[in-house]
Design a protein around this motif. Structure first.
Motif, PDB file in Angstrom:
ATOM      1  N   SER A  35       0.820  -1.216   0.000  1.00 19.51           N
ATOM      2  CA  SER A  35       0.000   0.000   0.000  1.00 19.51           C
ATOM      3  C   SER A  35       0.855   1.268   0.000  1.00 19.51           C
ATOM      4  CB  SER A  35      -0.930   0.010   1.212  1.00 19.51           C
ATOM      5  OG  SER A  35      -0.166   0.035   2.404  1.00 19.51           O
ATOM      6  N   THR A  36       2.158   1.107  -0.118  1.00 18.41           N
ATOM      7  CA  THR A  36       3.094   2.229  -0.068  1.00 18.41           C
ATOM      8  C   THR A  36       3.762   2.431  -1.424  1.00 18.41           C
ATOM      9  OG1 THR A  36       3.544   1.841   2.273  1.00 18.41           O
ATOM     10  CG2 THR A  36       5.213   3.060   1.068  1.00 18.41           C
ATOM     11  N   ILE A  37       4.033   3.677  -1.766  1.00 21.92           N
ATOM     12  CA  ILE A  37       4.826   3.991  -2.948  1.00 21.92           C
ATOM     13  C   ILE A  37       6.169   4.493  -2.443  1.00 21.92           C
ATOM     14  CG2 ILE A  37       5.040   5.460  -4.981  1.00 21.92           C
ATOM     15  CD1 ILE A  37       1.916   5.493  -4.991  1.00 21.92           C
ATOM     16  N   VAL A  38       7.225   3.922  -2.993  1.00 23.38           N
ATOM     17  CA  VAL A  38       8.581   4.244  -2.561  1.00 23.38           C
ATOM     18  C   VAL A  38       9.240   5.125  -3.616  1.00 23.38           C
ATOM     19  CG1 VAL A  38      10.825   3.295  -1.897  1.00 23.38           C
ATOM     20  CG2 VAL A  38       8.728   1.999  -1.415  1.00 23.38           C
ATOM     21  N   LYS A  39       9.783   6.254  -3.195  1.00 25.70           N
ATOM     22  CA  LYS A  39      10.628   7.082  -4.060  1.00 25.70           C
ATOM     23  C   LYS A  39      12.052   6.808  -3.612  1.00 25.70           C
ATOM     24  CE  LYS A  39      11.830  11.712  -5.562  1.00 25.70           C
ATOM     25  NZ  LYS A  39      11.823  13.117  -5.198  1.00 25.70           N
ATOM     26  N   ARG A  40      12.874   6.343  -4.554  1.00 28.17           N
ATOM     27  CA  ARG A  40      14.213   5.889  -4.204  1.00 28.17           C
ATOM     28  C   ARG A  40      15.264   6.460  -5.141  1.00 28.17           C
ATOM     29  NH1 ARG A  40      16.839   0.162  -5.322  1.00 28.17           N
ATOM     30  NH2 ARG A  40      18.271   1.478  -6.439  1.00 28.17           N
ATOM     31  N   ASP A  41      16.381   6.849  -4.578  1.00 29.65           N
ATOM     32  CA  ASP A  41      17.522   7.289  -5.367  1.00 29.65           C
ATOM     33  C   ASP A  41      18.112   6.060  -6.066  1.00 29.65           C
ATOM     34  OD1 ASP A  41      19.644   9.686  -5.605  1.00 29.65           O
ATOM     35  OD2 ASP A  41      20.708   7.781  -5.430  1.00 29.65           O
ATOM     36  N   GLN A  49      12.093   7.667   0.264  1.00 32.21           N
ATOM     37  CA  GLN A  49      10.983   8.424   0.844  1.00 32.21           C
ATOM     38  C   GLN A  49       9.713   7.637   0.544  1.00 32.21           C
ATOM     39  OE1 GLN A  49      12.284  11.869  -1.478  1.00 32.21           O
ATOM     40  NE2 GLN A  49      12.075  13.052   0.407  1.00 32.21           N
ATOM     41  N   PHE A  50       8.700   7.786   1.390  1.00 32.99           N
ATOM     42  CA  PHE A  50       7.514   6.956   1.280  1.00 32.99           C
ATOM     43  C   PHE A  50       6.253   7.793   1.120  1.00 32.99           C
ATOM     44  CE2 PHE A  50      10.688   4.911   3.992  1.00 32.99           C
ATOM     45  CZ  PHE A  50      11.000   3.841   3.167  1.00 32.99           C
ATOM     46  N   ASP A  56      -5.053  -0.106   0.993  1.00 30.11           N
ATOM     47  CA  ASP A  56      -4.813  -1.475   0.527  1.00 30.11           C
ATOM     48  C   ASP A  56      -3.788  -1.418  -0.605  1.00 30.11           C
ATOM     49  OD1 ASP A  56      -5.085  -4.267   0.084  1.00 30.11           O
ATOM     50  OD2 ASP A  56      -7.218  -4.178   0.571  1.00 30.11           O
ATOM     51  N   ARG A  57      -3.498  -2.554  -1.231  1.00 27.79           N
ATOM     52  CA  ARG A  57      -2.457  -2.657  -2.253  1.00 27.79           C
ATOM     53  C   ARG A  57      -2.638  -1.683  -3.408  1.00 27.79           C
ATOM     54  NH1 ARG A  57      -2.713  -6.831  -5.364  1.00 27.79           N
ATOM     55  NH2 ARG A  57      -4.728  -7.497  -4.610  1.00 27.79           N
ATOM     56  N   VAL A  58      -1.560  -1.066  -3.833  1.00 33.26           N
ATOM     57  CA  VAL A  58      -1.543  -0.216  -5.029  1.00 33.26           C
ATOM     58  C   VAL A  58      -1.594  -1.152  -6.240  1.00 33.26           C
ATOM     59  CG1 VAL A  58      -0.179   1.434  -6.376  1.00 33.26           C
ATOM     60  CG2 VAL A  58      -0.283   1.632  -3.882  1.00 33.26           C
ATOM     61  N   THR A  59      -2.485  -0.843  -7.201  1.00 32.63           N
ATOM     62  CA  THR A  59      -2.669  -1.707  -8.377  1.00 32.63           C
ATOM     63  C   THR A  59      -2.156  -1.079  -9.671  1.00 32.63           C
ATOM     64  OG1 THR A  59      -4.905  -0.810  -8.643  1.00 32.63           O
ATOM     65  CG2 THR A  59      -4.676  -2.893  -7.437  1.00 32.63           C
ATOM     66  N   CYS A  60      -1.976   0.248  -9.691  1.00 35.04           N
ATOM     67  CA  CYS A  60      -1.517   0.914 -10.911  1.00 35.04           C
ATOM     68  C   CYS A  60      -0.983   2.296 -10.557  1.00 35.04           C
ATOM     69  CB  CYS A  60      -2.645   1.022 -11.939  1.00 35.04           C
ATOM     70  SG  CYS A  60      -4.129   1.847 -11.335  1.00 35.04           S
ATOM     71  N   MET A  61      -0.105   2.801 -11.425  1.00 33.44           N
ATOM     72  CA  MET A  61       0.458   4.137 -11.237  1.00 33.44           C
ATOM     73  C   MET A  61       0.666   4.788 -12.596  1.00 33.44           C
ATOM     74  SD  MET A  61       3.352   3.737  -8.222  1.00 33.44           S
ATOM     75  CE  MET A  61       4.603   3.304  -9.361  1.00 33.44           C
ATOM     76  N   SER A  62       0.711   6.119 -12.602  1.00 38.60           N
ATOM     77  CA  SER A  62       1.009   6.868 -13.813  1.00 38.60           C
ATOM     78  C   SER A  62       1.634   8.199 -13.423  1.00 38.60           C
ATOM     79  CB  SER A  62      -0.270   7.109 -14.619  1.00 38.60           C
ATOM     80  OG  SER A  62       0.000   7.876 -15.768  1.00 38.60           O
ATOM     81  N   VAL A  75      -6.656  -1.485  -4.799  1.00 40.99           N
ATOM     82  CA  VAL A  75      -7.692  -2.500  -4.704  1.00 40.99           C
ATOM     83  C   VAL A  75      -8.300  -2.384  -3.307  1.00 40.99           C
ATOM     84  CG1 VAL A  75      -6.150  -4.317  -3.840  1.00 40.99           C
ATOM     85  CG2 VAL A  75      -8.203  -4.955  -5.097  1.00 40.99           C
ATOM     86  N   THR A  76      -9.524  -2.825  -3.160  1.00 44.26           N
ATOM     87  CA  THR A  76     -10.158  -2.840  -1.842  1.00 44.26           C
ATOM     88  C   THR A  76     -11.081  -4.045  -1.772  1.00 44.26           C
ATOM     89  OG1 THR A  76     -11.288  -1.474  -0.206  1.00 44.26           O
ATOM     90  CG2 THR A  76     -12.071  -1.308  -2.452  1.00 44.26           C
TER      91      THR A  76
END
Length: 123
Positions: A35-41, A49-50, A56-62, A75-76
Protein backbone atom coordinates in the motif's frame (compact mmCIF):
# COMPACT_ATOMS: atom_id res chain seq x y z
CA UNK A 1 0.33 0.81 21.11
CA UNK A 2 3.16 2.76 19.47
CA UNK A 3 3.05 3.58 15.78
CA UNK A 4 5.83 1.96 13.76
CA UNK A 5 7.56 4.19 11.24
CA UNK A 6 8.85 2.79 7.96
CA UNK A 7 12.63 3.27 7.63
CA UNK A 8 13.58 1.37 4.48
CA UNK A 9 12.31 -1.30 2.14
CA UNK A 10 13.91 -4.02 0.06
CA UNK A 11 12.08 -5.70 -2.79
CA UNK A 12 9.85 -5.24 -5.77
CA UNK A 13 7.09 -7.65 -6.81
CA UNK A 14 6.56 -6.42 -10.37
CA UNK A 15 2.82 -7.11 -10.49
CA UNK A 16 1.61 -3.47 -10.52
CA UNK A 17 0.72 -1.79 -13.84
CA UNK A 18 3.50 0.80 -14.44
CA UNK A 19 4.77 -0.37 -11.07
CA UNK A 20 8.24 1.13 -11.48
CA UNK A 21 8.75 4.58 -13.02
CA UNK A 22 11.99 6.46 -13.69
CA UNK A 23 11.49 10.10 -12.73
CA UNK A 24 12.43 12.97 -15.09
CA UNK A 25 15.57 13.82 -13.08
CA UNK A 26 16.92 10.38 -14.11
CA UNK A 27 18.32 10.09 -10.58
CA UNK A 28 15.35 8.59 -8.80
CA UNK A 29 12.45 6.23 -9.35
CA UNK A 30 9.15 5.35 -7.76
CA UNK A 31 7.70 1.91 -7.29
CA UNK A 32 4.72 0.39 -5.56
CA UNK A 33 5.21 -2.01 -2.69
CA UNK A 34 1.98 -3.08 -1.00
CA UNK A 35 0.00 0.00 0.00
CA UNK A 36 3.09 2.23 -0.07
CA UNK A 37 4.83 3.99 -2.95
CA UNK A 38 8.58 4.24 -2.56
CA UNK A 39 10.63 7.08 -4.06
CA UNK A 40 14.21 5.89 -4.20
CA UNK A 41 17.52 7.29 -5.37
CA UNK A 42 18.98 5.04 -8.09
CA UNK A 43 22.61 5.34 -6.96
CA UNK A 44 21.98 5.27 -3.21
CA UNK A 45 19.25 2.67 -2.50
CA UNK A 46 19.06 3.67 1.17
CA UNK A 47 17.89 7.18 0.19
CA UNK A 48 14.16 6.43 0.27
CA UNK A 49 10.98 8.42 0.84
CA UNK A 50 7.51 6.96 1.28
CA UNK A 51 4.15 8.03 -0.08
CA UNK A 52 1.55 6.58 2.26
CA UNK A 53 -2.17 7.15 1.89
CA UNK A 54 -3.67 3.99 0.40
CA UNK A 55 -5.62 1.62 2.63
CA UNK A 56 -4.81 -1.48 0.53
CA UNK A 57 -2.46 -2.66 -2.25
CA UNK A 58 -1.54 -0.22 -5.03
CA UNK A 59 -2.67 -1.71 -8.38
CA UNK A 60 -1.52 0.91 -10.91
CA UNK A 61 0.46 4.14 -11.24
CA UNK A 62 1.01 6.87 -13.81
CA UNK A 63 3.37 9.83 -13.90
CA UNK A 64 2.05 13.05 -15.48
CA UNK A 65 3.86 14.18 -18.67
CA UNK A 66 5.54 17.05 -16.79
CA UNK A 67 6.61 14.74 -13.96
CA UNK A 68 4.91 17.03 -11.44
CA UNK A 69 2.18 14.56 -10.41
CA UNK A 70 1.86 10.85 -9.79
CA UNK A 71 -1.51 9.09 -9.76
CA UNK A 72 -1.95 5.74 -8.04
CA UNK A 73 -4.93 3.41 -7.76
CA UNK A 74 -5.66 0.62 -5.33
CA UNK A 75 -7.69 -2.50 -4.70
CA UNK A 76 -10.16 -2.84 -1.84
CA UNK A 77 -12.81 -5.25 -0.61
CA UNK A 78 -16.07 -6.06 -2.39
CA UNK A 79 -18.64 -3.34 -1.77
CA UNK A 80 -16.08 -0.67 -0.92
CA UNK A 81 -14.68 2.15 -3.03
CA UNK A 82 -11.09 1.98 -4.27
CA UNK A 83 -9.16 5.24 -4.16
CA UNK A 84 -7.13 7.02 -6.80
CA UNK A 85 -4.62 9.35 -5.18
CA UNK A 86 -2.86 12.20 -6.99
CA UNK A 87 0.50 13.04 -5.42
CA UNK A 88 2.64 16.18 -5.80
CA UNK A 89 6.08 14.78 -6.62
CA UNK A 90 7.94 17.78 -5.22
CA UNK A 91 6.35 17.82 -1.76
CA UNK A 92 5.30 14.11 -1.84
CA UNK A 93 1.94 15.20 -0.43
CA UNK A 94 -1.55 14.14 -1.50
CA UNK A 95 -3.06 16.70 -3.88
CA UNK A 96 -6.38 14.93 -4.37
CA UNK A 97 -8.16 11.69 -3.50
CA UNK A 98 -10.80 10.34 -5.88
CA UNK A 99 -13.36 7.77 -4.75
CA UNK A 100 -15.11 6.78 -7.97
CA UNK A 101 -14.19 3.12 -8.42
CA UNK A 102 -15.49 0.00 -6.75
CA UNK A 103 -13.24 -2.86 -5.66
CA UNK A 104 -10.21 -2.19 -7.94
CA UNK A 105 -8.66 0.59 -10.02
CA UNK A 106 -7.33 -1.09 -13.17
CA UNK A 107 -5.43 1.84 -14.73
CA UNK A 108 -4.72 5.56 -14.37
CA UNK A 109 -3.40 7.99 -16.95
CA UNK A 110 -2.94 11.74 -17.26
CA UNK A 111 -3.89 13.93 -20.21
CA UNK A 112 -0.96 15.39 -22.17
CA UNK A 113 -1.34 18.76 -20.37
CA UNK A 114 -1.46 17.31 -16.80
CA UNK A 115 -4.94 18.81 -16.26
CA UNK A 116 -7.12 15.71 -16.56
CA UNK A 117 -7.11 12.22 -15.14
CA UNK A 118 -9.62 10.44 -17.37
CA UNK A 119 -11.23 7.37 -15.84
CA UNK A 120 -10.57 4.01 -17.46
CA UNK A 121 -13.48 2.48 -19.38
CA UNK A 122 -15.98 0.67 -17.20
CA UNK A 123 -16.63 -2.98 -17.80
Amino acid sequence: MEHLELNAVIGFAGSVINGIILLPDRKSMVFALGSTIVKRDIVNPTDQQFLQGHSDRVTCMSLSPSGKYLASGQVTHLGFQADVIVWDMESLEIVHRLRLHKVRVEAVSFSCNDKWLPPPPRR
